[in-house]
Design a protein around this motif. Structure first.
Motif, PDB file in Angstrom:
ATOM      1  N   GLU A  50       0.827  -1.206   0.000  1.00 34.39           N
ATOM      2  CA  GLU A  50       0.000   0.000   0.000  1.00 34.39           C
ATOM      3  C   GLU A  50       0.864   1.260   0.000  1.00 34.39           C
ATOM      4  OE1 GLU A  50      -2.896   0.979   3.375  1.00 34.39           O
ATOM      5  OE2 GLU A  50      -4.137  -0.100   1.912  1.00 34.39           O
ATOM      6  N   THR A  51       1.861   1.293   0.874  1.00 34.71           N
ATOM      7  CA  THR A  51       2.780   2.429   0.916  1.00 34.71           C
ATOM      8  C   THR A  51       4.181   1.931   1.214  1.00 34.71           C
ATOM      9  OG1 THR A  51       2.513   2.810   3.303  1.00 34.71           O
ATOM     10  CG2 THR A  51       0.974   3.956   1.838  1.00 34.71           C
ATOM     11  N   GLY A  52       5.161   2.740   0.849  1.00 30.20           N
ATOM     12  CA  GLY A  52       6.550   2.417   1.139  1.00 30.20           C
ATOM     13  C   GLY A  52       7.352   3.687   1.344  1.00 30.20           C
ATOM     14  N   ARG A  53       8.301   3.640   2.253  1.00 28.86           N
ATOM     15  CA  ARG A  53       9.176   4.786   2.492  1.00 28.86           C
ATOM     16  C   ARG A  53      10.461   4.305   3.143  1.00 28.86           C
ATOM     17  NH1 ARG A  53       8.602   7.189   7.933  1.00 28.86           N
ATOM     18  NH2 ARG A  53       7.219   5.864   9.183  1.00 28.86           N
ATOM     19  N   VAL A  54      11.485   5.148   3.040  1.00 29.99           N
ATOM     20  CA  VAL A  54      12.755   4.824   3.673  1.00 29.99           C
ATOM     21  C   VAL A  54      12.889   5.665   4.932  1.00 29.99           C
ATOM     22  CG1 VAL A  54      15.262   4.857   3.430  1.00 29.99           C
ATOM     23  CG2 VAL A  54      13.824   4.216   1.482  1.00 29.99           C
ATOM     24  N   HIS A  55      13.235   5.001   6.051  1.00 31.66           N
ATOM     25  CA  HIS A  55      13.391   5.683   7.334  1.00 31.66           C
ATOM     26  C   HIS A  55      14.677   5.195   7.995  1.00 31.66           C
ATOM     27  CE1 HIS A  55      12.356   7.508  11.174  1.00 31.66           C
ATOM     28  NE2 HIS A  55      12.564   6.335  11.774  1.00 31.66           N
ATOM     29  N   SER A  56      15.600   6.115   8.230  1.00 31.29           N
ATOM     30  CA  SER A  56      16.892   5.772   8.848  1.00 31.29           C
ATOM     31  C   SER A  56      17.592   4.641   8.098  1.00 31.29           C
ATOM     32  CB  SER A  56      16.697   5.383  10.327  1.00 31.29           C
ATOM     33  OG  SER A  56      16.151   6.471  11.051  1.00 31.29           O
ATOM     34  N   GLY A  57      17.531   4.688   6.781  1.00 33.01           N
ATOM     35  CA  GLY A  57      18.222   3.698   5.963  1.00 33.01           C
ATOM     36  C   GLY A  57      17.506   2.377   5.803  1.00 33.01           C
ATOM     37  N   LEU A  59      13.930   0.225   4.670  1.00 36.74           N
ATOM     38  CA  LEU A  59      12.682   0.290   3.913  1.00 36.74           C
ATOM     39  C   LEU A  59      11.524  -0.101   4.823  1.00 36.74           C
ATOM     40  CD1 LEU A  59      11.147   0.626   1.225  1.00 36.74           C
ATOM     41  CD2 LEU A  59      11.576  -1.816   0.799  1.00 36.74           C
ATOM     42  N   LEU A  60      10.506   0.759   4.850  1.00 36.86           N
ATOM     43  CA  LEU A  60       9.291   0.475   5.612  1.00 36.86           C
ATOM     44  C   LEU A  60       8.143   0.307   4.631  1.00 36.86           C
ATOM     45  CD1 LEU A  60       9.563   3.148   8.476  1.00 36.86           C
ATOM     46  CD2 LEU A  60      10.374   0.774   8.503  1.00 36.86           C
ATOM     47  N   LEU A  61       7.376  -0.774   4.775  1.00 37.99           N
ATOM     48  CA  LEU A  61       6.222  -1.027   3.918  1.00 37.99           C
ATOM     49  C   LEU A  61       4.970  -1.186   4.769  1.00 37.99           C
ATOM     50  CD1 LEU A  61       7.571  -3.680   1.355  1.00 37.99           C
ATOM     51  CD2 LEU A  61       7.461  -1.190   1.079  1.00 37.99           C
ATOM     52  N   ARG A  62       3.848  -0.807   4.164  1.00 38.12           N
ATOM     53  CA  ARG A  62       2.543  -1.109   4.760  1.00 38.12           C
ATOM     54  C   ARG A  62       1.756  -1.879   3.710  1.00 38.12           C
ATOM     55  NH1 ARG A  62       0.537   3.742   5.851  1.00 38.12           N
ATOM     56  NH2 ARG A  62       1.176   3.812   8.039  1.00 38.12           N
ATOM     57  N   PHE A  63       1.140  -2.971   4.127  1.00 40.64           N
ATOM     58  CA  PHE A  63       0.381  -3.812   3.207  1.00 40.64           C
ATOM     59  C   PHE A  63      -1.116  -3.576   3.372  1.00 40.64           C
ATOM     60  CE2 PHE A  63       4.354  -6.060   4.050  1.00 40.64           C
ATOM     61  CZ  PHE A  63       4.813  -6.248   2.749  1.00 40.64           C
ATOM     62  N   ALA A  64      -1.824  -3.730   2.271  1.00 42.74           N
ATOM     63  CA  ALA A  64      -3.282  -3.570   2.290  1.00 42.74           C
ATOM     64  C   ALA A  64      -3.874  -4.533   3.314  1.00 42.74           C
ATOM     65  CB  ALA A  64      -3.857  -3.835   0.904  1.00 42.74           C
ATOM     66  N   GLY A  65      -4.777  -4.011   4.150  1.00 46.93           N
ATOM     67  CA  GLY A  65      -5.455  -4.837   5.137  1.00 46.93           C
ATOM     68  C   GLY A  65      -4.723  -4.968   6.456  1.00 46.93           C
TER      69      GLY A  65
END
Length: 199
Positions: A50-57, A59-65
């Protein structure tokens, strides 16, 4: 062809985000929003990013649901698997997909067989080849031009020029011993010259 492109780590925050250990050279393509990934174990997926971003080197992802920390924690250690066309190759001839490198024989520039690549580890600073040796032990080889000068896909070989001690720790000892012998020989020669001078 199905290939592992990431492994889900711990939950981040309380809104369903997870850290991801990236196992692909193209995270923006394989792990971008909208990507649908199979999983191992299979019952967890498929997962849609659903979303992705880089934080402190990382990768952070959020999945649908997945909306909270509990749901995110339930995904921990799940492998993310992408469907990739085996004929698909990078535009840059100096770049390679993981599936092109897996199982290549690793040979030194002198022709010494080291083993075969069983895994590629993508670290923030560089990529590493995990190479299984014939005796079952493993060695890690940085995938940088100075150490891996050539990838020959036709011959299914990765040719390496390892510095002393990278492949076998005792190489560094042997080199040191050789240097010591050379130094002893030089000192003996210098002593002989002094004696000649005195005569």
């Amino acid at each position: 062809m199905q290939l592992v492109v990431g492994r889900i780590g711990r939950a981040h925050g309380i809104k369903g985000e997870v850290t991801v250990e990236v196992r692909t050279d193209e995270p923006e393509l394989r792990l971008g929003p909208g990507a649908v990934l199979a999983t191992d174990p299979a019952g967890v997926g498929p997962l849609t990013i659903e979303t992705g971003r880089v934080h402190s080197g990382r990768l952070l992802l959020r999945f649908a649901g997945v909306k909270d920390r509990t749901g995110a924690e339930a995904l921990r250690n799940t492998l993310l698997i992408a469907e990739i066309d085996p004929e698909d190759v990078p535009e840059d001839p100096e770049e390679f997909y993981d599936h092109q490198l897996m199982d290549l024989d690793v040979v030194t520039v002198d022709g010494v067989e080291i083993g075969r690549i069983t895994e590629i580890s993508h670290l923030p600073s560089q990529d590493l080849f995990i190479v299984e040796r014939p005796d079952g032990s493993e060695v890690m080889i940085p995938f940088v031009a100075e150490i891996v000068p050539e990838i020959d896909l036709e011959a299914q070989r990765a040719i390496i020029d390892p510095p002393p001690g990278l492949i076998d720790a005792d190489q560094a000892v042997v080199a040191s011993a050789r240097d010591a012998e050379a130094a002893d020989a030089t000192e003996s020669g210098e002593a002989g010259d002094d004696e000649k001078g005195d005569a």
